[in-house]
Scaffold this active site. Structure first.
Site, PDB file in Angstrom:
ATOM      1  N   ASP A  74     -47.410 -13.358 -40.082  1.00 24.56           N
ATOM      2  CA  ASP A  74     -47.644 -14.608 -41.002  1.00 24.56           C
ATOM      3  C   ASP A  74     -48.403 -15.575 -39.951  1.00 24.56           C
ATOM      4  OD1 ASP A  74     -46.184 -14.911 -38.282  1.00 24.56           O
ATOM      5  OD2 ASP A  74     -44.726 -16.273 -39.138  1.00 24.56           O
ATOM      6  N   SER A 144     -33.640 -42.981 -25.103  1.00 23.13           N
ATOM      7  CA  SER A 144     -33.722 -42.151 -24.544  1.00 23.13           C
ATOM      8  C   SER A 144     -34.079 -40.987 -26.345  1.00 23.13           C
ATOM      9  CB  SER A 144     -32.080 -41.976 -24.306  1.00 23.13           C
ATOM     10  OG  SER A 144     -31.732 -42.023 -22.998  1.00 23.13           O
TER      11      SER A 144
END
Lengths: 205, 205
Positions: A74, A144
């Protein structure tokens, strides 16, 4: 005549000018009656397709001399589609390949969005977030979610843009990454362009 | 008097000038009779240590005003150790934090070596390799091991060096990353320097 790019999660078909996907786990390729020119990286599907007469494996018609042996077909076919640029194919893996004057110059493999979200979650449940693709890449994070998003996205951005080449975005998550690479060309059918080029070279169409 | 940094996989002790590690799963902290000043990010160990009188939680003495709420105490304490620079803490997660003139400027979270090797393996068994830390970062790869190594390491390198700051390397995999960042200072005891600074400020020593 159909074109088909078989990945680990889906069959991606092109029929004239429309494309559609079928799930790799449940689709039955022997039910297709037309001629299909395909490439396949899925190890479970490969032996099935080999037995079908109307499914023509384009990987046999690729000149592999510029590529390395274990490189996914691919990636090779996407590289064949362009003359100059850097291709980001954002699937379950995220591959980045460079082509200069029609020649493959090397490439690297990064983790895809889902795989990387799983990685952070596996390190700590405190890091279980979706990535923020709206992230400000010029600002060091102070929360975070942005800290993991920046870790995944800014590092990639930094490397890719350092090559100062035109960027081509393809693969299932191409549109997400277009937010990070706003100047990139999104072309979810890039692989089919490469397949058509190979078919022309091999006199298959 | 002992210092101890409790992570998800180990207790890291400093006794005067020698340091040693104990496995988090099997070590019994109540058997330590000396006074221990500690920080802990391990959610299983935290409640155990809270009950022990001779284990003093240094996180209670940190001025958190410059940091964000969910930021790990180990990152905070490492930041307290330096005045200017970028800290790479290479553990199960790999954290990168910037300190300017003694003030935390933000940081990001990347995956640690083991977590990232697992990620590639989970995407495809064809990507099951150890990372090549001897990789030439100036050359786009043309083999699978280097393609994943570059994907993990060069992206990080690119982002970290873009800040043009002194680099401090710490954590269990610090020595591996020293090959990628040859000008970095490796200091596996950086966290203890931060702990000592906090203790001095709080008049604990």
């Amino acid at each position: 005549m159909l074109l088909c790019d078989v990945g680990n999660t889906s069959y991606h078909f092109l029929n004239e000018e429309s494309d559609y996907k079928k799930e790799a786990d449940s689709f039955v390729p022997s039910l297709v009656e037309e001629q299909v020119f395909y490439i396949c990286v899925n190890p479970h599907v490969k032996p099935v397709l080999k037995k079908l007469e109307n499914w023509i494996d384009l990987s046999l018609h690729v000149d592999r001399i510029n590529y390395y042996e274990s490189m996914g077909i691919d990636r090779i076919v996407a590289c064949e589609a362009i003359e100059n640029g850097i291709i980001i194919d954002a699937g379950s893996a995220l591959t980045v390949d460079i082509v200069k004057d029609g020649v493959f110059e090397g490439g690297f493999i990064y983790a895809g969005v889902h795989a990387m979200e799983q990685t952070y979650k596996n390190i700590s449940l405190a890091l279980e977030y979706s990535f923020n693709f709206e992230l400000d890449l010029d600002k060091m994070p102070k929360n975070s979610q942005d800290a993991i998003s920046y870790g995944y996205l800014k590092t990639l951005y930094c490397e890719v843009t350092s090559h100062k080449m035109d960027i081509f975005l393809t693969g299932g998550d191409a549109k997400k990454f277009a937010k990070i690479f706003p100047h990139a060309r999104v072309d979810e059918r890039l692989i089919f362009k490469g397949m058509k080029k190979i078919m022309k070279k091999a006199d298959l169409c």
